[in-house]
Scaffold this motif. Structure first.
Motif, mmCIF file in Angstrom:
data_model
loop_
_atom_site.group_PDB
_atom_site.id
_atom_site.type_symbol
_atom_site.label_atom_id
_atom_site.label_comp_id
_atom_site.label_asym_id
_atom_site.label_seq_id
_atom_site.Cartn_x
_atom_site.Cartn_y
_atom_site.Cartn_z
ATOM 1 N N ASP A 195 0.826 -1.208 0.000
ATOM 2 C CA ASP A 195 0.000 0.000 0.000
ATOM 3 C C ASP A 195 0.858 1.255 0.000
ATOM 4 O O ASP A 195 0.557 2.225 -0.704
ATOM 5 C CB ASP A 195 -0.947 0.022 1.203
ATOM 6 C CG ASP A 195 -2.032 -1.050 1.114
ATOM 7 O OD1 ASP A 195 -2.361 -1.469 -0.017
ATOM 8 O OD2 ASP A 195 -2.534 -1.463 2.176
ATOM 9 N N GLU A 196 1.929 1.234 0.760
ATOM 10 C CA GLU A 196 2.831 2.390 0.823
ATOM 11 C C GLU A 196 3.519 2.628 -0.525
ATOM 12 O O GLU A 196 3.620 3.752 -1.000
ATOM 13 C CB GLU A 196 3.878 2.157 1.907
ATOM 14 C CG GLU A 196 4.842 3.286 2.114
ATOM 15 C CD GLU A 196 5.834 2.973 3.222
ATOM 16 O OE1 GLU A 196 7.047 3.043 2.940
ATOM 17 O OE2 GLU A 196 5.406 2.651 4.335
ATOM 18 N N LYS B 71 2.488 1.628 -3.535
ATOM 19 C CA LYS B 71 1.492 2.082 -4.508
ATOM 20 C C LYS B 71 1.208 3.569 -4.339
ATOM 21 O O LYS B 71 1.166 4.317 -5.317
ATOM 22 C CB LYS B 71 0.184 1.302 -4.346
ATOM 23 C CG LYS B 71 0.211 -0.083 -4.904
ATOM 24 C CD LYS B 71 -1.154 -0.730 -4.710
ATOM 25 C CE LYS B 71 -1.225 -2.102 -5.312
ATOM 26 N NZ LYS B 71 -2.582 -2.672 -5.211
#
Length: 84
Positions: free
Chosen positions: A21-22, A24
């Motif tokens: 997530d980070e 992306k």
């Protein structure tokens, strides 16, 4: 791992563990407004930040990935090919 620790993903290329997530979010933020690339649109693999950047820029230099702000600068492709 507690509930506040993000689950880590293994990079399909280098096998480094990273927070997907980070990566992306950072990729999308970095390329918004210039190349206009989005991580989920550019990659079918799970790639860490280093592999994602290298892959995207390699494909852009090789004319396999188009950027909103245009092609690589004149002469950059031949210099890049010599380096790789």
């Amino acid at each position: 791992m507690d509930e506040n620790t993000p689950a880590l993903t293994v990079c399909d290329r280098c096998e480094r563990k990273f927070d997907l997530d980070e990566v992306k979010a950072e990729f999308d933020r970095y390329y918004t407004g210039s190349a206009d690339w989005k991580y989920d649109q550019v990659f079918s693999e799970c790639l860490c930040a280093d592999c994602a950047e290298t892959d995207a820029e390699s494909r852009w230099m090789g004319d396999a990935l188009k950027a909103a702000d245009g092609p690589p600068p004149a002469g950059a492709q031949s210099i890049w090919r010599e380096m790789h």
